[in-house]
Design an enzyme around this catalytic site. Structure first.
Site, PDB file in Angstrom:
ATOM      1  N   ASN A 229       0.835  -1.202   0.000  1.00 28.74           N
ATOM      2  CA  ASN A 229       0.000   0.000   0.000  1.00 28.74           C
ATOM      3  C   ASN A 229       0.867   1.247   0.000  1.00 28.74           C
ATOM      4  O   ASN A 229       1.968   1.264   0.540  1.00 28.74           O
ATOM      5  CB  ASN A 229      -0.945  -0.006   1.205  1.00 28.74           C
ATOM      6  CG  ASN A 229      -0.340   0.645   2.437  1.00 28.74           C
ATOM      7  OD1 ASN A 229      -0.334   1.869   2.569  1.00 28.74           O
ATOM      8  ND2 ASN A 229       0.192  -0.180   3.339  1.00 28.74           N
TER       9      ASN A 229
ATOM     10  N   PHE B 218      -1.554   8.253   4.355  1.00 31.82           N
ATOM     11  CA  PHE B 218      -2.378   8.840   5.417  1.00 31.82           C
ATOM     12  C   PHE B 218      -3.631   9.552   4.894  1.00 31.82           C
ATOM     13  O   PHE B 218      -3.868  10.730   5.200  1.00 31.82           O
ATOM     14  CB  PHE B 218      -1.565   9.847   6.242  1.00 31.82           C
ATOM     15  CG  PHE B 218      -0.533   9.231   7.149  1.00 31.82           C
ATOM     16  CD1 PHE B 218      -0.570   7.895   7.485  1.00 31.82           C
ATOM     17  CD2 PHE B 218       0.483  10.019   7.683  1.00 31.82           C
ATOM     18  CE1 PHE B 218       0.398   7.340   8.312  1.00 31.82           C
ATOM     19  CE2 PHE B 218       1.446   9.474   8.525  1.00 31.82           C
ATOM     20  CZ  PHE B 218       1.400   8.131   8.836  1.00 31.82           C
TER      21      PHE B 218
ATOM     22  N   SER C 217       5.805   5.187   8.731  1.00 32.41           N
ATOM     23  CA  SER C 217       5.151   4.897   7.453  1.00 32.41           C
ATOM     24  C   SER C 217       6.080   5.277   6.302  1.00 32.41           C
ATOM     25  O   SER C 217       6.654   6.368   6.299  1.00 32.41           O
ATOM     26  CB  SER C 217       3.838   5.675   7.336  1.00 32.41           C
ATOM     27  OG  SER C 217       3.310   5.551   6.023  1.00 32.41           O
TER      28      SER C 217
ATOM     29  N   ASN D  96       5.156   5.949   3.338  1.00 36.35           N
ATOM     30  CA  ASN D  96       4.397   6.610   2.275  1.00 36.35           C
ATOM     31  C   ASN D  96       4.203   8.112   2.475  1.00 36.35           C
ATOM     32  O   ASN D  96       3.526   8.752   1.682  1.00 36.35           O
ATOM     33  CB  ASN D  96       3.026   5.928   2.142  1.00 36.35           C
ATOM     34  CG  ASN D  96       3.151   4.447   1.851  1.00 36.35           C
ATOM     35  OD1 ASN D  96       3.928   4.049   0.992  1.00 36.35           O
ATOM     36  ND2 ASN D  96       2.410   3.633   2.575  1.00 36.35           N
ATOM     37  N   THR D  97       4.784   8.658   3.539  1.00 33.92           N
ATOM     38  CA  THR D  97       4.759  10.103   3.777  1.00 33.92           C
ATOM     39  C   THR D  97       6.185  10.624   3.728  1.00 33.92           C
ATOM     40  O   THR D  97       7.022  10.193   4.542  1.00 33.92           O
ATOM     41  CB  THR D  97       4.125  10.429   5.146  1.00 33.92           C
ATOM     42  OG1 THR D  97       2.761   9.977   5.146  1.00 33.92           O
ATOM     43  CG2 THR D  97       4.164  11.921   5.414  1.00 33.92           C
TER      44      THR D  97
ATOM     45  N   LYS E 231       5.695   3.680  17.071  1.00 34.09           N
ATOM     46  CA  LYS E 231       5.671   2.655  16.024  1.00 34.09           C
ATOM     47  C   LYS E 231       6.877   2.837  15.126  1.00 34.09           C
ATOM     48  O   LYS E 231       7.073   3.912  14.539  1.00 34.09           O
ATOM     49  CB  LYS E 231       4.380   2.752  15.204  1.00 34.09           C
ATOM     50  CG  LYS E 231       4.192   1.590  14.219  1.00 34.09           C
ATOM     51  CD  LYS E 231       2.773   1.523  13.701  1.00 34.09           C
ATOM     52  CE  LYS E 231       2.561   0.273  12.850  1.00 34.09           C
ATOM     53  NZ  LYS E 231       1.167   0.109  12.431  1.00 34.09           N
TER      54      LYS E 231
ATOM     55  N   ASN F 253       6.162  -1.487  11.414  1.00 34.09           N
ATOM     56  CA  ASN F 253       5.344  -1.005  10.304  1.00 34.09           C
ATOM     57  C   ASN F 253       5.642  -1.823   9.051  1.00 34.09           C
ATOM     58  O   ASN F 253       6.330  -2.836   9.100  1.00 34.09           O
ATOM     59  CB  ASN F 253       5.641   0.483  10.067  1.00 34.09           C
ATOM     60  CG  ASN F 253       4.419   1.252   9.593  1.00 34.09           C
ATOM     61  OD1 ASN F 253       3.674   0.774   8.740  1.00 34.09           O
ATOM     62  ND2 ASN F 253       4.218   2.439  10.129  1.00 34.09           N
TER      63      ASN F 253
END
Length: 516
Positions: free
Chosen positions: A145, A149, A266, A268-269, A308, A339
């Protein structure tokens, strides 16, 4: 009874039959075995025909409307555990990402999880990355994915929490001589509500089915439970002050969650993982700890703080993160390990394996478990670990617990195994504990890490609030039969039916118990 009342209201026989058939179908569907059959043979195959993000929305919708059956056996005594000063009915939780905007809180609490984690929630609404942004790797039982967010923001999450009522179930048995029918059972806790139906042996099949239907309806309306809720906080993509984003989230959602997660991992940021470097992490956690302290005083609601972390940290970076987390001035209560990963194992078979984003699911299992073991060894078991990554079966969850995780979370597993897997996983986990001679899940934490396993003095002191005892006693505790054993002629320790150690020779004084 229903037929006679409907006839009085001039309902036709056809309408009456439809009501009865609907009640019968609903009641049968709520039985776990029947639901599991339909889930495995119908729902999951149909869901796999939709794009992954659409299937995700359908699954969330089904939980909101409480289509999966209520789990009546959510509290096996052997799975009960205490972490962060809170009692969890079982160690299996839902990872962040499924309910990003806290829209299905009450529905999720019914599924049998010991705790659920919502989010990641960002201060301001944002769309996230453009679609398509999630991909199935069916051959590998994995997902990739790059959501980035997507969130409706803190204000929307606050509204959802306010709509969600705290719910706790009461379990009780009616006396055998109680007349047939529904009875509201009193409880010592004013928030506990339960309805019990006493069946008569002479009741007809149709009346029993209709009674079960009405019972499910009452549970739907009045059920309450002790499932814990964690809030995962993220930052807005264009933010210039990540620390302020996290502090804003604590201000608004701190009073609603049982624990708060600072998500700095994460993939993806842009720039988020850079917050894991020691200097930035120390500076950020200093402000967060101060904000949490003020929030706790204002709301009189204790807030457990978790961090996390990424599975892609090298050994030096991991050590630095752990050193910061263990510093008392930052008040970090636990680590979530881990994560999603940006690495791609050679074992991947799917043609979509090279999509950009974070990989989750079975291929992450070994990497995540090894990282849990490293964290457990370095912290000497002094900080709680929530193990995440690649949990597909009860054996996978048990492996992470034996590696040092006090709690575990899953998400990708639900995509391939469905909601019924939660109930099955708990049942199988109980059998694994029985196989290995553990009366309670807490005694299995870190069992595969012998270099830390011998550090049982503070373990039992912290977990059970007991006087310190020797490592040899723990070995005697976990070996059945669980009879009382003495050591040095001073103390006797035994495990009661709820799996909690008790000191036979201690007085009623509460010197060793922590303050509330």
């Amino acid at each position: 009874f229903i037929q006679s009342n409907l006839r009085k209201r001039s309902f036709s026989s056809m309408k009456i039959n439809k009501v009865i058939y609907a009640a019968v179908a609903y009641t049968l569907f709520r039985k776990p075995e029947i639901y599991d059959f339909f889930e495995g043979q119908v729902f999951l195959p149909i869901a796999s025909l939709f794009p992954p993000e659409t299937a995700h929305k359908l699954a969330l919708w089904s939980v909101q409307f409480r289509l999966p059956p209520y789990d009546h056996n959510r509290k096996p005594v052997s799975l009960r555990t205490t972490v962060f000063g809170m009692t969890f009915d079982n160690p299996i939780g839902l990872a962040a990402g499924f309910d990003k905007d806290c829209e299905a809180l009450n529905g999720l609490k019914r599924l049998g999880f010991g705790f659920i984690e919502v989010g990641s929630v960002t201060p301001l609404p944002q769309e996230g990355n453009p679609s398509p942004r999630v991909f199935r790797l069916s051959e590998d039982k994995a997902l990739i994915n790059r959501y980035g967010f997507p969130s409706k923001g803190l204000d929307a999450a606050v509204k959802q929490f306010k709509k969600s009522q705290p719910r706790i179930t009461a379990q009780a048995q009616l006396p055998s001589n109680t007349r047939p029918g529904f009875h509201k059972i009193a409880s010592d806790n004013e928030n506990e509500i339960n309805f019990e139906y006493n069946k008569s042996e002479n009741s007809s099949m149709i009346s029993r089915i209709l009674s079960q239907f009405l019972g499910h309806l009452l549970i739907y309306l009045f059920e309450v439970n002790t499932c814990k809720v964690g809030v995962n906080l993220g930052i807005n993509k264009l933010t210039k002050n990540p620390t302020n984003d996290y502090c804003t989230g604590i201000n608004k959602l701190g009073k609603f969650g049982d624990y708060i997660v600072i998500n700095v991992s994460s993939p993806n940021t842009p720039g988020l993982r850079d917050l894991q470097c020691k200097e930035r992490l120390e500076r950020m956690l200093g402000h967060i700890a101060s904000r949490i302290s003020r929030q706790e005083k204002a709301s009189r609601h204790p807030i457990s703080l978790l961090l996390k972390i990424s599975p892609d940290l090298d050994n030096n970076s991991l050590e630095e993160v752990i050193d910061v987390a263990m510093d008392p001035k930052y008040h970090v209560d636990g680590l979530i390990v881990s994560n999603t990963t940006i690495s791609r194992p050679d074992s991947l078979k799917s043609s979509k394996k090279n999509e950009v984003g974070g990989l989750s699911g079975v291929p992450l299992k070994e990497k995540s478990t090894e990282m849990i073991r490293k964290v457990y060894v370095q912290t000497k078991g002094s900080i709680a670990i929530i193990g995440v990554g690649g949990i597909d079966t009860a054996e996978d969850a048990y492996e992470k617990i034996r590696a040092g995780a006090s709690l575990v979370q899953l998400y990708t597993s639900l995509v391939y195994n469905g909601f019924g897997s939660i109930r099955r996983m708990k049942s199988e986990l109980c059998k694994l504990l029985e196989r290995d001679g553990f009366r309670n899940i807490q005694l299995a934490v870190g069992a595969d890490v012998p270099e830390v396993r011998n550090k049982t003095l503070s373990d039992l002191h912290n977990i059970y609030h007991l006087p310190l005892i020797s490592p040899e006693v723990l070995d005697s505790i976990v070996k059945p039969p669980m009879s009382d054993r003495s050591f040095d002629g001073t103390k006797l320790i035994h495990i009661d039916e709820e799996g909690l150690s008790k000191d036979e020779n201690s007085s009623d004084s509460k010197e060793d118990e922590p303050d509330e």
